[in-house]
Scaffold this motif. Sequence first.
Motif, PDB file in Angstrom:
ATOM      1  N   SER A 177       0.797  -1.229   0.000  1.00 46.09           N
ATOM      2  CA  SER A 177       0.000   0.000   0.000  1.00 46.09           C
ATOM      3  C   SER A 177       0.830   1.280   0.000  1.00 46.09           C
ATOM      4  O   SER A 177       0.315   2.347  -0.360  1.00 46.09           O
ATOM      5  N   TYR A 178       2.104   1.203   0.378  1.00 48.48           N
ATOM      6  CA  TYR A 178       2.874   2.439   0.582  1.00 48.48           C
ATOM      7  C   TYR A 178       4.247   2.382  -0.083  1.00 48.48           C
ATOM      8  O   TYR A 178       4.605   3.260  -0.870  1.00 48.48           O
ATOM      9  N   LEU A 179       5.037   1.359   0.229  1.00 43.65           N
ATOM     10  CA  LEU A 179       6.429   1.332  -0.224  1.00 43.65           C
ATOM     11  C   LEU A 179       6.549   1.140  -1.731  1.00 43.65           C
ATOM     12  O   LEU A 179       7.237   1.917  -2.415  1.00 43.65           O
ATOM     13  N   GLU A 180       5.898   0.112  -2.264  1.00 47.28           N
ATOM     14  CA  GLU A 180       6.004  -0.152  -3.697  1.00 47.28           C
ATOM     15  C   GLU A 180       5.403   0.966  -4.557  1.00 47.28           C
ATOM     16  O   GLU A 180       6.040   1.404  -5.524  1.00 47.28           O
ATOM     17  N   PRO A 181       4.208   1.476  -4.242  1.00 47.00           N
ATOM     18  CA  PRO A 181       3.656   2.553  -5.079  1.00 47.00           C
ATOM     19  C   PRO A 181       4.521   3.803  -5.107  1.00 47.00           C
ATOM     20  O   PRO A 181       4.572   4.506  -6.122  1.00 47.00           O
ATOM     21  N   LEU A 182       5.219   4.079  -4.009  1.00 50.94           N
ATOM     22  CA  LEU A 182       6.028   5.298  -3.925  1.00 50.94           C
ATOM     23  C   LEU A 182       7.497   5.050  -4.267  1.00 50.94           C
ATOM     24  O   LEU A 182       8.286   5.994  -4.322  1.00 50.94           O
ATOM     25  N   GLY A 183       7.871   3.796  -4.462  1.00 50.34           N
ATOM     26  CA  GLY A 183       9.250   3.493  -4.815  1.00 50.34           C
ATOM     27  C   GLY A 183      10.219   3.617  -3.655  1.00 50.34           C
ATOM     28  O   GLY A 183      11.403   3.902  -3.856  1.00 50.34           O
ATOM     29  N   ILE A 184       9.753   3.377  -2.427  1.00 52.84           N
ATOM     30  CA  ILE A 184      10.585   3.507  -1.231  1.00 52.84           C
ATOM     31  C   ILE A 184      11.283   2.176  -0.955  1.00 52.84           C
ATOM     32  O   ILE A 184      10.644   1.129  -0.893  1.00 52.84           O
ATOM     33  N   GLY A 185      12.603   2.229  -0.783  1.00 52.45           N
ATOM     34  CA  GLY A 185      13.362   1.020  -0.534  1.00 52.45           C
ATOM     35  C   GLY A 185      13.870   0.866   0.884  1.00 52.45           C
ATOM     36  O   GLY A 185      14.134  -0.241   1.344  1.00 52.45           O
ATOM     37  N   ALA A 186      14.040   1.992   1.599  1.00 50.84           N
ATOM     38  CA  ALA A 186      14.574   1.942   2.961  1.00 50.84           C
ATOM     39  C   ALA A 186      13.918   3.024   3.807  1.00 50.84           C
ATOM     40  O   ALA A 186      13.565   4.103   3.305  1.00 50.84           O
ATOM     41  N   LEU A 187      13.767   2.732   5.089  1.00 50.67           N
ATOM     42  CA  LEU A 187      13.161   3.671   6.039  1.00 50.67           C
ATOM     43  C   LEU A 187      14.068   3.822   7.256  1.00 50.67           C
ATOM     44  O   LEU A 187      14.662   2.848   7.724  1.00 50.67           O
ATOM     45  N   LEU A 188      14.156   5.045   7.751  1.00 49.14           N
ATOM     46  CA  LEU A 188      14.808   5.319   9.029  1.00 49.14           C
ATOM     47  C   LEU A 188      13.828   6.167   9.835  1.00 49.14           C
ATOM     48  O   LEU A 188      13.671   7.357   9.589  1.00 49.14           O
ATOM     49  N   ASP A 189      13.149   5.526  10.773  1.00 47.10           N
ATOM     50  CA  ASP A 189      12.079   6.173  11.540  1.00 47.10           C
ATOM     51  C   ASP A 189      12.463   6.244  13.012  1.00 47.10           C
ATOM     52  O   ASP A 189      12.994   5.277  13.571  1.00 47.10           O
ATOM     53  N   VAL A 190      12.165   7.385  13.623  1.00 53.43           N
ATOM     54  CA  VAL A 190      12.528   7.594  15.022  1.00 53.43           C
ATOM     55  C   VAL A 190      11.317   8.119  15.793  1.00 53.43           C
ATOM     56  O   VAL A 190      10.760   9.167  15.432  1.00 53.43           O
ATOM     57  N   PRO A 191      10.886   7.416  16.841  1.00 52.09           N
ATOM     58  CA  PRO A 191       9.764   7.902  17.650  1.00 52.09           C
ATOM     59  C   PRO A 191      10.080   9.245  18.307  1.00 52.09           C
ATOM     60  O   PRO A 191      11.230   9.532  18.657  1.00 52.09           O
ATOM     61  N   ILE A 192       9.056  10.052  18.457  1.00 61.28           N
ATOM     62  CA  ILE A 192       9.156  11.324  19.175  1.00 61.28           C
ATOM     63  C   ILE A 192       8.586  11.105  20.570  1.00 61.28           C
ATOM     64  O   ILE A 192       7.429  10.695  20.712  1.00 61.28           O
ATOM     65  N   TRP A 193       9.404  11.366  21.577  1.00 60.93           N
ATOM     66  CA  TRP A 193       8.977  11.185  22.962  1.00 60.93           C
ATOM     67  C   TRP A 193       8.865  12.540  23.650  1.00 60.93           C
ATOM     68  O   TRP A 193       9.716  13.413  23.465  1.00 60.93           O
ATOM     69  N   GLN A 194       7.804  12.707  24.425  1.00 61.31           N
ATOM     70  CA  GLN A 194       7.585  13.947  25.160  1.00 61.31           C
ATOM     71  C   GLN A 194       7.002  13.609  26.526  1.00 61.31           C
ATOM     72  O   GLN A 194       5.968  12.934  26.613  1.00 61.31           O
ATOM     73  N   HIS A 195       7.701  14.029  27.582  1.00 65.92           N
ATOM     74  CA  HIS A 195       7.244  13.783  28.955  1.00 65.92           C
ATOM     75  C   HIS A 195       6.969  12.302  29.211  1.00 65.92           C
ATOM     76  O   HIS A 195       5.962  11.933  29.820  1.00 65.92           O
ATOM     77  N   GLY A 196       7.868  11.456  28.697  1.00 72.39           N
ATOM     78  CA  GLY A 196       7.749  10.024  28.952  1.00 72.39           C
ATOM     79  C   GLY A 196       6.744   9.286  28.100  1.00 72.39           C
ATOM     80  O   GLY A 196       6.521   8.092  28.317  1.00 72.39           O
ATOM     81  N   GLN A 197       6.149   9.958  27.135  1.00 70.19           N
ATOM     82  CA  GLN A 197       5.171   9.311  26.264  1.00 70.19           C
ATOM     83  C   GLN A 197       5.584   9.441  24.801  1.00 70.19           C
ATOM     84  O   GLN A 197       6.076  10.498  24.376  1.00 70.19           O
TER      85      GLN A 197
END
Length: 211
Positions: free
Chosen positions: A140-160
Amino acid sequence: RDNTQPGSKAPGGAASEGMIAPASASAPAEIRVLRRHLATCVDLVTQRGLYLSGDEAIKRTNEATSAAIDVERVSVWFLEAGGRKIRCADLFERGPRRHSSGVELHQKDFAPYFAALARERTIAAHDARRDPRTSCFTTSYLEPLGIGALLDVPIWQHGQMIGVVCHEHLGGPRTWNSDEETFAYLVANFVALALDRRGAGSSSESGRRAR
């Protein structure tokens, strides 16, 4: 504030105060990349107005990050509906220099990814279509957009965990190195800090108006 660009030099060849001089052309590639990462971080944290400008802070961060880490797409998403979905606050596409927002991804459709967000410092999916944390996006996302690699980082605020910064590489797999992971982690922390400062600024302004 001085309008000198990050890494630019003052008259006489010295780096401007508070800025990081770029590495020389003869320096090793790793040093040049590290200098670019550091210059971007310094540039972001010294632009104090960004902390209070809401969406503009996120847009500026995405633009700077895409150049620093050399990816086509960078986006910031926030959790909604009690963590059952994430919504795109801003996506920057480097080629056309285009911003967009509003796409939603639901936990029920991408459970492995949401689980990884909750437990990992970074999601470095070198081959996103095969990585068990991100392969759920393939059709649904990677193949249609041609994305081969992801580097994702969660955003934490006040322990959440409140959201995620996504770096999307177009083409085939890409091996993210530890310096890129660290830089992406710092960017996510900058977004959290900007949100904190924006909230503090709004509270202060409300207090002044109430007097």
